[in-house]
Design a protein around this motif. Structure first.
Motif, short mmCIF file in Angstrom:
data_model
loop_
_atom_site.label_atom_id
_atom_site.label_comp_id
_atom_site.label_asym_id
_atom_site.label_seq_id
_atom_site.Cartn_x
_atom_site.Cartn_y
_atom_site.Cartn_z
N GLY A 196 10.19 -19.00 13.26
CA GLY A 196 10.11 -17.87 14.16
C GLY A 196 10.40 -16.54 13.48
O GLY A 196 10.42 -15.49 14.12
N ASP A 197 10.59 -16.57 12.17
CA ASP A 197 10.95 -15.38 11.39
C ASP A 197 9.71 -14.91 10.62
O ASP A 197 9.06 -15.69 9.94
N ARG A 198 9.39 -13.62 10.72
CA ARG A 198 8.19 -13.11 10.04
C ARG A 198 8.33 -13.12 8.52
O ARG A 198 7.35 -12.86 7.81
N ARG A 199 9.50 -13.43 7.99
CA ARG A 199 9.69 -13.50 6.54
C ARG A 199 9.56 -14.93 6.02
O ARG A 199 9.72 -15.17 4.83
N GLN A 200 9.27 -15.88 6.91
CA GLN A 200 9.11 -17.27 6.50
C GLN A 200 7.92 -17.43 5.57
O GLN A 200 6.93 -16.70 5.66
N GLY A 201 8.01 -18.40 4.70
CA GLY A 201 6.89 -18.68 3.80
C GLY A 201 7.29 -19.70 2.75
O GLY A 201 8.37 -20.29 2.80
N ILE A 202 6.40 -19.92 1.79
CA ILE A 202 6.70 -20.83 0.69
C ILE A 202 7.84 -20.24 -0.13
O ILE A 202 7.81 -19.06 -0.47
N VAL A 203 8.81 -21.05 -0.44
CA VAL A 203 10.04 -20.54 -1.06
C VAL A 203 9.78 -19.75 -2.33
O VAL A 203 10.44 -18.74 -2.60
N HIS A 204 8.79 -20.15 -3.13
CA HIS A 204 8.53 -19.47 -4.40
C HIS A 204 7.72 -18.19 -4.22
O HIS A 204 7.46 -17.48 -5.20
N ILE A 205 7.33 -17.91 -3.00
CA ILE A 205 6.67 -16.64 -2.69
C ILE A 205 7.64 -15.68 -2.02
O ILE A 205 7.69 -14.50 -2.34
N ILE A 206 8.47 -16.20 -1.11
CA ILE A 206 9.37 -15.29 -0.39
C ILE A 206 10.54 -14.82 -1.24
O ILE A 206 11.06 -13.73 -1.02
N GLY A 207 10.96 -15.63 -2.24
CA GLY A 207 12.05 -15.19 -3.11
C GLY A 207 11.72 -13.90 -3.83
O GLY A 207 12.43 -12.89 -3.70
N PRO A 208 10.61 -13.86 -4.59
CA PRO A 208 10.19 -12.61 -5.22
C PRO A 208 9.85 -11.52 -4.20
O PRO A 208 10.15 -10.35 -4.40
N GLU A 209 9.21 -11.91 -3.12
CA GLU A 209 8.78 -10.96 -2.10
C GLU A 209 9.96 -10.16 -1.54
O GLU A 209 9.86 -8.95 -1.32
N GLN A 210 11.10 -10.82 -1.36
CA GLN A 210 12.28 -10.17 -0.79
C GLN A 210 13.17 -9.51 -1.84
O GLN A 210 14.13 -8.84 -1.51
N GLY A 211 12.85 -9.72 -3.13
CA GLY A 211 13.71 -9.18 -4.18
C GLY A 211 14.92 -10.05 -4.44
O GLY A 211 15.88 -9.65 -5.09
N PHE A 212 14.88 -11.28 -3.95
CA PHE A 212 15.96 -12.26 -4.20
C PHE A 212 15.92 -12.73 -5.64
O PHE A 212 16.94 -13.07 -6.22
N THR A 213 14.71 -12.76 -6.22
CA THR A 213 14.52 -13.17 -7.61
C THR A 213 14.63 -11.94 -8.50
O THR A 213 13.87 -10.98 -8.33
N LEU A 214 15.56 -11.98 -9.45
CA LEU A 214 15.82 -10.81 -10.30
C LEU A 214 15.85 -11.21 -11.78
O LEU A 214 16.16 -12.36 -12.11
N PRO A 215 15.55 -10.29 -12.68
CA PRO A 215 15.61 -10.58 -14.12
C PRO A 215 17.02 -11.00 -14.54
O PRO A 215 18.02 -10.50 -14.02
#
Length: 746
Positions: free
Chosen positions: A98-117
């Motif tokens: 029900g969350d518009r940020r839902q998605g495949i984990v390896h797409i939403i991590g970078p998408e949200q800036g959760f994945t960092l150098p």
């Protein structure tokens, strides 16, 4: 006094060194994990993100109210509902259906800036290597290791070798990042990167967008590597700036950028393996067999197994061609398809959809998918879907006869309703073409989004250059006008800190040091003697060991009949076949002997060793193993034993003769009935744990002081990694542990 000489380090060396909490005498290390996507307390909820993707339906969610009423498959529904209960109980940030940020984990991590150098990132999925595109050390882990990270925020690891793959030059027209990685795997093989972390270097990768880099790193696991990485640069920083979970602009951003610029391999750094490839040698590429290494240019032909001298490899090729229903010498462009799948964590991003839409437009304003073909588009996240709709891409697909779906993993692995029927042929932008991967008996050809679009519009595997060669492929026609939008326009939802569960003490796990850790039911392994089951195959993948339909169980037992399911049970009648494990005395085997290399390649699913153990197999002997599988077996009290191919063949013959084999872990010996002894070695720490039935988590918690000291230094040096979204709130440090509930909309 002269300054000390500083040894040049690779990017992998730097990130590894930055995350060592405790170095053990045997060479293994306790590694701190910055991020994880995924009955103990969770040590760092502020470093954890959870979503649903693999087994959810991708049908319209217009009438969605809850998982309980929306997910029809009982096992999928239970698994998803259990996840929702767990994230609420432990206070983990969750992007549900029900969350518009839902998605495949390896797409939403970078998408949200959760994945960092510079971070370490793990997830219970082998394609976690995707996040390495940001200069992160990211890799998949099994269920027991997920539990270890949740409880301790650390992971026991032995350092991998350094491998560099350099691609320089100019790519030809129609060649994409997917073609580049498929070509690389075709060159080095699916075991080419075993035991290594790959750094991708050269002008081709420097010129790639972040989304293209993610596609390359995503499939590093298909090359056998532990992880794939690309050094961060201005392209990386521009992508991250302004994303919800990236450091806030100002001091935090400036400090982060200063550190990120140091994340590159030093001049003169030593690589154990170097591979150099010319960009001009890469053509639009497609797979023909049942392994990602089975690839040829789209202009090529199906290879002939009679030209292969190695009998095991020849038999493997013959099996693949039989499964795929192909004849040697057939032109790839003459192969008709039944379905086309555009999506997955490899190619479900906005640029992938744009690439395919260009081809559709180039096919002509009235071009339609042939009636004989079903073509489907599954965006990698709900935000990608919304952006594609705003850009007009969805209208292009729908008008041309494509099925426009909701976000999810979909047909990539057929663990949900989107599956192939037996013998259906699919052109797929996913990452694996294993037997049954997209549905029992389904046949998969891997290719790029542009090639998938060309194939969909033609009805057969098609060279994309026939559509876009020399043409203007801007997004315009008389009836549709599209405009590329900035993804930040869609990242407007605030990611709040996770809620604090009642009774949470914060800082460390509440489990006493003597408590049992992994639920794998580990037990002491010393000497094992008995009948061995023989297998003369190579590249036995995890989909082969246990098919995707059995991954929905939330238990570690009851998988005996799932083991090698497609081999042991007739798909039409369900009757028992004559497969080796169904025959006496091998149906009581406690050892498995395989003559082929790369046993257990593919997924990080721990269900593979669970099914072997449930059958009664306690030791697997093979020339080599996929690294994740090897770790998963030991986490479950099983022994992966590496011997030479020649020794494995000798033991294979013994097994055919029903001779007992004895495996002695303490002496590290395999003994034959004739008295011959074959020596093997195992990681000293893993050997110690198996011999004594020790629990990794309990052992790690004995180092809790070292973990806390590391976390203190981490906060001082890299404050932007603490507190999840708290950085955006002007807070620095781990989430509040006062026990006060944080408001969160589930």
């Amino acid at each position: 006094m002269p300054a000390p000489v500083v040894k040049p380090r690779t990017l992998y060396d730097k990130i590894w060194d930055d995350h060592v909490v405790y170095q053990q005498e045997d060479g293994s290390a306790l590694l701190y994990i910055d991020s994880r996507n995924a009955g103990r307390q969770v040590r760092r909820t502020d470093c954890t993100l959870s979503t649903v993707d693999h087994n959810i339906p991708t049908l319209s969610r217009k009438n969605y109210t809850s998982i309980k009423t929306f997910v029809e498959e009982p096992e999928s529904r239970i698994q998803c509902m259990t996840l929702e209960d767990n994230v609420k109980e432990f206070g983990v940030t969750y992007f549900g259906m029900g969350d518009r940020r839902q998605g495949i984990v390896h797409i939403i991590g970078p998408e949200q800036g959760f994945t960092l150098p510079g971070i370490t990132c793990v997830c219970g999925d082998s394609h976690t290597s995707t996040h390495g595109a940001f200069g992160a050390l990211a890799f998949g882990i099994g269920t027991s290791e997920v539990e270890h990270v949740l409880a301790t925020q650390t992971l026991l690891q032995r350092k991998s070798k350094n491998m560099r793959i350099t691609v320089d030059g100019n790519l030809s027209e129609g060649v994409s990042s997917k073609d580049v990685i498929l070509h690389i795997i075709g060159v080095i093989g699916t075991a080419g990167g075993t035991g290594s972390v790959i750094e991708y270097a050269g002008s081709v990768f420097r010129n790639f967008s972040m989304e293209a880099r993610m596609s390359v790193c995503n499939m590093s696991i298909e090359a056998g590597a532990r992880a794939g990485m690309i050094a961060p640069d201005e392209t990386t920083f521009a992508y991250l700036k302004g994303r919800p979970l990236a450091p806030a602009e100002g001091e935090s951003w400036d400090r982060a950028i200063e550190f990120w610029r140091t994340l590159k391999s030093d001049e003169g750094a030593k690589f154990d393996v170097e591979v150099n490839i010319k960009a001009e040698d890469i053509a639009p590429t497609v797979s023909w067999g049942t392994s990602p290494q089975d690839v040829v240019p789209i202009t090529g032909i199906v290879p002939d197994p009679t030209k292969i001298t190695d009998p095991t490899k020849r038999a493997s090729m013959e099996r693949s061609l039989n499964y795929m229903g192909l004849t040697p010498g057939t032109r790839m462009e003459d192969i008709k398809v039944d379905k086309v799948f555009l999506g997955s964590c490899t190619n479900g991003r906005i640029e992938d959809l744009r690439s395919a839409a260009k081809v559709i437009l180039a096919a002509g304003p009235n071009a339609k998918v042939p009636e004989s073909v079903v073509a489907m588009v599954v965006p990698g996240s709900t935000l990608v879907r919304q952006q594609a709709e705003a850009e007009g891409l969805s209208a292009i697909f729908i008008r041309a006869g494509w099925d426009w779906r909701e976000a999810g993993c979909s047909m990539c692995l057929g663990m949900n309703p989107d599956q192939l029927s037996p013998k259906e042929r699919c052109a797929s932008t996913s990452n694996r073409n294993f037997e049954g991967r997209q549905g029992a008996g389904g046949r998969t050809h891997l290719l790029s989004p542009a090639m998938a679009a060309a194939t969909a519009m033609s009805g057969k595997l098609t060279d994309v250059r026939k559509f876009v060669g020399g043409k203007d492929t801007t997004y315009t026609t008389d009836t549709i006008l599209t405009k590329q939008l900035n993804p930040l326009e869609f990242l407007t939802d605030k990611v709040l800190p996770p809620p604090i569960p009642e009774g949470w003490k914060g800082g460390s796990s509440s489990v006493p040091s003597g408590a049992g850790g992994s639920q794998a039911g580990s037990r002491t392994f010393t000497v094992l003697k008995g009948i061995a089951a023989p297998l003369d195959m190579e590249n036995i993948d995890t989909d082969m060991i246990v098919p995707k339909q059995f991954l929905k169980t939330i238990k570690r037992t009851g998988l005996k009949d799932a083991l090698f399911y497609a081999f042991r049970w007739d798909p039409a009648t369900g009757a028992e076949t004559d497969f080796i494990l169904n025959r006496a005395p091998y149906n009581k085997a406690c050892i498995l002997v395989c003559t082929g290399a790369n046993f257990g390649c593919g997924s990080s699913r721990e269900h593979a060793p669970w099914s072997l153990k449930d059958f009664g197999i306690q030791c697997i002997i093979a020339p080599s193993f996929a690294e994740i599988f090897m770790t998963n077996t030991m986490q479950n009290g099983m022994l992966p034993c590496v011997l030479s191919r020649e020794e494995c063949k000798v033991l294979y013959e013994d097994a055919l003769s029903h001779k007992d084999i004895e495996v002695d872990l303490e002496k590290q010996e395999v003994r034959r009935e004739n008295g011959q002894i074959m020596k093997f070695t195992l990681d000293p720490f893993r050997r110690h744990c198996l011999l004594n039935g020790l629990d990794d988590i309990a052992l790690t918690l004995q180092k809790s002081d070292a973990i806390s000291a590391f976390e203190k230094r981490r906060t001082e040096e890299w404050p932007w990694l603490d507190g999840f979204a708290n950085v955006k709130e002007g807070k620095v440090g781990v989430a509040d542990t006062s026990g006060k509930k944080t408001k969160f909309d589930w």
